[in-house]
Write a protein that holds these residues in place. Sequence first.
Motif, PDB file in Angstrom:
ATOM      1  N   GLN A 275     -86.077 -50.237  14.969  1.00  0.00           N
ATOM      2  CA  GLN A 275     -87.520 -50.270  14.689  1.00  0.00           C
ATOM      3  C   GLN A 275     -87.856 -49.261  13.597  1.00  0.00           C
ATOM      4  O   GLN A 275     -88.648 -49.549  12.685  1.00  0.00           O
ATOM      5  CB  GLN A 275     -88.310 -49.964  15.965  1.00  0.00           C
TER       6      GLN A 275
ATOM      7  N   TYR B  89     -95.107 -58.318  18.787  1.00  0.00           N
ATOM      8  CA  TYR B  89     -94.865 -57.172  19.658  1.00  0.00           C
ATOM      9  C   TYR B  89     -94.429 -55.943  18.857  1.00  0.00           C
ATOM     10  O   TYR B  89     -94.646 -54.810  19.272  1.00  0.00           O
ATOM     11  CB  TYR B  89     -93.799 -57.551  20.708  1.00  0.00           C
ATOM     12  N   TYR B  90     -93.874 -56.181  17.683  1.00  0.00           N
ATOM     13  CA  TYR B  90     -93.450 -55.055  16.828  1.00  0.00           C
ATOM     14  C   TYR B  90     -94.629 -54.161  16.436  1.00  0.00           C
ATOM     15  O   TYR B  90     -94.457 -52.999  16.111  1.00  0.00           O
ATOM     16  CB  TYR B  90     -92.749 -55.580  15.565  1.00  0.00           C
TER      17      TYR B  90
ATOM     18  N   ALA C  30     -94.923 -50.902  18.467  1.00  0.00           N
ATOM     19  CA  ALA C  30     -93.851 -49.885  18.465  1.00  0.00           C
ATOM     20  C   ALA C  30     -94.445 -48.505  18.203  1.00  0.00           C
ATOM     21  O   ALA C  30     -95.126 -48.290  17.203  1.00  0.00           O
ATOM     22  CB  ALA C  30     -92.806 -50.220  17.403  1.00  0.00           C
TER      23      ALA C  30
ATOM     24  N   ASN D 147     -86.010 -55.890  25.213  1.00  0.00           N
ATOM     25  CA  ASN D 147     -87.214 -55.672  24.435  1.00  0.00           C
ATOM     26  C   ASN D 147     -87.841 -57.024  24.105  1.00  0.00           C
ATOM     27  O   ASN D 147     -87.171 -57.892  23.548  1.00  0.00           O
ATOM     28  CB  ASN D 147     -86.848 -54.965  23.127  1.00  0.00           C
TER      29      ASN D 147
ATOM     30  N   ASP E  38     -89.389 -60.002  22.281  1.00  0.00           N
ATOM     31  CA  ASP E  38     -89.505 -60.436  20.885  1.00  0.00           C
ATOM     32  C   ASP E  38     -89.667 -61.952  20.817  1.00  0.00           C
ATOM     33  O   ASP E  38     -89.749 -62.622  21.852  1.00  0.00           O
ATOM     34  CB  ASP E  38     -88.311 -59.936  20.051  1.00  0.00           C
TER      35      ASP E  38
END
Lengths: 466, 466, 466
Positions: free
Chosen positions: A447, C101-102, C105, C126, C128
């Motif tokens: 990320q 969803y990123y 972060a 995670n 995605d």
Amino acid sequence: MLNPYRFFDPDEYVRKIAFELYQEVKGMPILSPHGHVNPSLLAYNEPFPDPTELIILPDHYIYRLLYSQGISMESLGIPARDGTEVEQDHRKIWKIFADHYYLFAGTPTGIWLNHELSEVFGIEENLDSENAMAIYDELSEKLKSEEFLPRRLFERFGIEVLTTTDGAVDSLEHHQKIQLSEWKGRVIPCFRPDAVIDIRRPDWNRQIEALSEASRIMINSFPSFIAALENRREFFKSMGAVSTDQGILSPYTNELDPPEVENIFQRALKWKSTEEDGYLFTAHMLMEMARMSIEDGMVMQIHPGSFRNHNQALFDRFGYDKGADIPVQTEYTRNLHPLLNKFGNDRRFTLVVFTLDESTYSRELAPLAGHYPAMKLGAPWWFHDSIQGMLRFREHVMETASIYNTVGFTDDTRAFPSIPARHDLSRRMDSNFLARMVARHTITMNQAKIMNMELAYKLAKRTYNL
Amino acid sequence: MLNPYRFFDPDEYVRKIAFELYQEVKGMPILSPHGHVNPSLLAYNEPFPDPTELIILPDHYIYRLLYSQGISMESLGIPARDGTEVEQDHRKIWKIFADHYYLFAGTPTGIWLNHELSEVFGIEENLDSENAMAIYDELSEKLKSEEFLPRRLFERFGIEVLTTTDGAVDSLEHHQKIQLSEWKGRVIPCFRPDAVIDIRRPDWNRQIEALSEASRIMINSFPSFIAALENRREFFKSMGAVSTDQGILSPYTNELDPPEVENIFQRALKWKSTEEDGYLFTAHMLMEMARMSIEDGMVMQIHPGSFRNHNQALFDRFGYDKGADIPVQTEYTRNLHPLLNKFGNDRRFTLVVFTLDESTYSRELAPLAGHYPAMKLGAPWWFHDSIQGMLRFREHVMETASIYNTVGFTDDTRAFPSIPARHDLSRRMDSNFLARMVARHTITMNQAKIMNMELAYKLAKRTYNL
Amino acid sequence: MLNPYRFFDPDEYVRKIAFELYQEVKGMPILSPHGHVNPSLLAYNEPFPDPTELIILPDHYIYRLLYSQGISMESLGIPARDGTEVEQDHRKIWKIFADHYYLFAGTPTGIWLNHELSEVFGIEENLDSENAMAIYDELSEKLKSEEFLPRRLFERFGIEVLTTTDGAVDSLEHHQKIQLSEWKGRVIPCFRPDAVIDIRRPDWNRQIEALSEASRIMINSFPSFIAALENRREFFKSMGAVSTDQGILSPYTNELDPPEVENIFQRALKWKSTEEDGYLFTAHMLMEMARMSIEDGMVMQIHPGSFRNHNQALFDRFGYDKGADIPVQTEYTRNLHPLLNKFGNDRRFTLVVFTLDESTYSRELAPLAGHYPAMKLGAPWWFHDSIQGMLRFREHVMETASIYNTVGFTDDTRAFPSIPARHDLSRRMDSNFLARMVARHTITMNQAKIMNMELAYKLAKRTYNL
């Protein structure tokens, strides 16, 4: 002289991650979507005359601090408007600068200068009184060589796009010259209409005349004024511009009724506008500029909150941009309410907001940018383009707005050879900021790599459609 | 009990550098250019009566926090103005304090007290309910000995100069007594004219009478008031004073026309001044004080932004300085504009500005001090004289103003035996701040050593002409 | 997936101490004295319908950020008030969420979601685009099982007390149902009278009618209004309530004369109140609420400083609480002066103050709470319930107010399954904050352990008399 791990956290674990992240972005092309480099440099591509003219004279960051310590503007060779004689010996000026170079230790200007001297000019010593003139001579020598011509530096710096800042009536002749040349560097203008929008400026009527001429539209009413602006925007766009910029004291926005705005405009034409008129007119023009941005697709930038020319005596003698612009408290939630309500949900619109008031980062700016599709946050600006300033920006903004509602780094510099230093510092700080999060297991290394690329390059590319 | 590495970063690398830097400054003489120690202590040099009177009763930092947790002022022996009986048994008061000593864990007051007990009095345990009375007895015993007389402590603390704060009408008899004694300690007054400048104080007319007497100038007009002030400044200067100080709610400055200021002054003499009058008069007097500073060379200090005596009921019963002064937002850029425009470029003038509003550090104060030759920034003050407060000050100010536009550490204490603790904490925090920069390769170790010496000693020495 | 040392400092020494401190508090029962979970969940104890309805639809923290990136509310299935069709396919909505969803972060929402998916639902990947629908299916399956019924989760989360937020006219039927059931979970209401106090709300008169009915007191005068409120407070108290809450734009407090307040009230009843009326009435009602709190012992909470429904177009279509509430600057020293002067010294009274304006932490809130016995500081709220937000809160507040004038953690959530994630993050951050102080020798390990227990559990228990 420059440690490869500089500016990263001393903690070994964070430092290692930061360094790895930095390796991936340090060589990326530079996008400089907002700055103040004079395009004539690149149009004429002549050698810089000497180190003092290259480094000291254009940079109010430098002589601001010298002045604060009792060094006169005259002795630094800053030209006076009243004809007072000022130091002409550039070697003497350089010596004063070197004698006081210790003042810059730990400041962003000091960091940039160290980078510039070492990485751009290959000077391997810390500047001081002893070596001052030897370094001056070495720099002078280098400046004469082909290798240090502006365009060569542009290429060596890896600049992909350099945006300048240009008044609404500017002919953009330097940009034209660059575009007509065989040189392939991309230098584009940014439309900054402050001088024709601020009806309280002493020279406003002259500016309006110039705008009439430039646009070939006779300006005698508000609609004709708007038409002239639209005409200039079109011209700027045709010359490659992708953005506009406005420097304003307050980001107050408010739409006036057509008769109201016409009345104010007419009073201004007759030199009879009031301070209140100026305030309302600017607020209205922010609405107009947003509307035009939606129509022509140019990104709208605002830079509020600077009390310009705070030192009247200094201004009277030395003019604008002499290090005496001082920030004031700035309010965004209520002031931007009309503009964001009218245009903030429009996905064709991008408004990039900069600030000098860090207390608004987490309170107003991040929540606004974290909601309105149109609003994005500009990089930490001016005094805050620094190690601690960048850190505070990320820490106050990122959790609410995410990095995706920010626009990457903006160097905002007048000092051409400082561009790589500034981007390098920003890339180091972002790498370090992300490394801290990786080291705390807040994000994964993967990320972090994606986010780092965004911060170093992609966000600016997308935001400004470069 | 006190770890030699205390307050440094846990990171080994930073800690080692910080410790090395600290070693070079920890033993330097103490300059205390602004504080509230009662000079009679050093004039009479009598033993401190007991631990409660030494440590608790003069220190509103201590009973403020106890009071917030529901402990009454009466039970702490704070004298009431209305004759209410308060606790007289100092042993009982000490016991309450010890029972609640846990409240101070991690606060600056706790840090200072730990230092004081351990380093000044050689107490090797953490104060608590169990050992409270044994420690009381041990302290009482020590206070009787020669070694703990005020002058001996002054010398042991390594104080080079101690500045007190004294009203404009003060006879400075204690200073006189010290100067006429054989003791060589340098204790100097600071001219604080708040009581004669604030025309809205209930006792202002009485203060003006006292000023007339002290100056032997009959005050019946504004010019005679100014003459009386100048007379007192001269007297203070003759007694060693190098500075003035003003506590004000707002740092608004503004010059009035002579008839205007005379009208206000006459209304005040007749007890007819308005709140607006008070506001304007203070603004005008800041201009006058600056003018006088240029003439007599005394450094001008301002401490704005405290809403005094916020708790009316508490004030009615216990009076001033009881821990109920609460900061308010403070504006500097516009408020100081008139003063800095008139005097800010004058190199004979030094204005030291303190603040309780940390949001102004990077936004207003650092840019102002980083430009105007006359303006310098005072140390983080009062609530901000703490580990985090000092760190925030340096981080927000240093990059824009550099350390050279700050004036070193000011302890501002009423608690005489806390002086070394406060300077030690400040020196540790500065050493650590610089060590962080060294560890990031932002500055070299050599630069750090020079800067550390400035922060610990030289800046105060130069600024206050000590 | 979740590292056991997550969110602690990377420094080994701090991390080790933080981990040790955390071990002692991580399993302590959860006190949630202020939140927005719908009590019907626990009254009916029915399975959550699907992952989208559980996680996305009730959480404006989530769709705020999605919306800022150009994703429409319609596509996220947010019900529109004007009947516009919105996405009904919850699988499609989930897919959009996973695709973006990123964005989360490094944000608190991302941290909570990761915790929730992993710790509550045992998802080991995670989220995605790839695994989106597989995870959806897995979650759906689990939600059907006994183990994921609301009451079972409540128990598994270790919740000792859960406080909901309920309007003054609420029948508290869900609370009744819970109390009459055999289930022993403690779910209590909090009295939030905003809708009947804000006379400027379009539906205020309807609210007053409802209040009349609920209290069986005919409201035709200010005294009858107060009587009705007292009646409802009594009812809430009988249902277990220990606190009240008010959301207000400004914390201005001011007592009006009875005729004045009666006039305003009568104007409001006739739909003739002005904006000024609303401002004054709220200020007066804060005084009344404080008076009632002293009488009935309920803790008074205020949450000022949010400009609600900033995005008018969005509000018109989608209503309240859609991520468009934006903080404004807030002033406490002057605004709370009347209230604290009347009630701040009363030890029967507890006022818990929350803020969205971090610039007030060290300037106003810590000094106020560090003096007045009645005032305590609520946890960092909303946007500031984050890693950096919690750190800033502790760093700005702790040295002046100590931890003992704060009230422990408040999750303030609408998202039931995020409760353990939020408390876990808070406990980790507090452990880390204390560990840093231990590592600097500012406090001892023993002190840290005591303070950590206070922050995790005891302060909330005592403050709210739980």
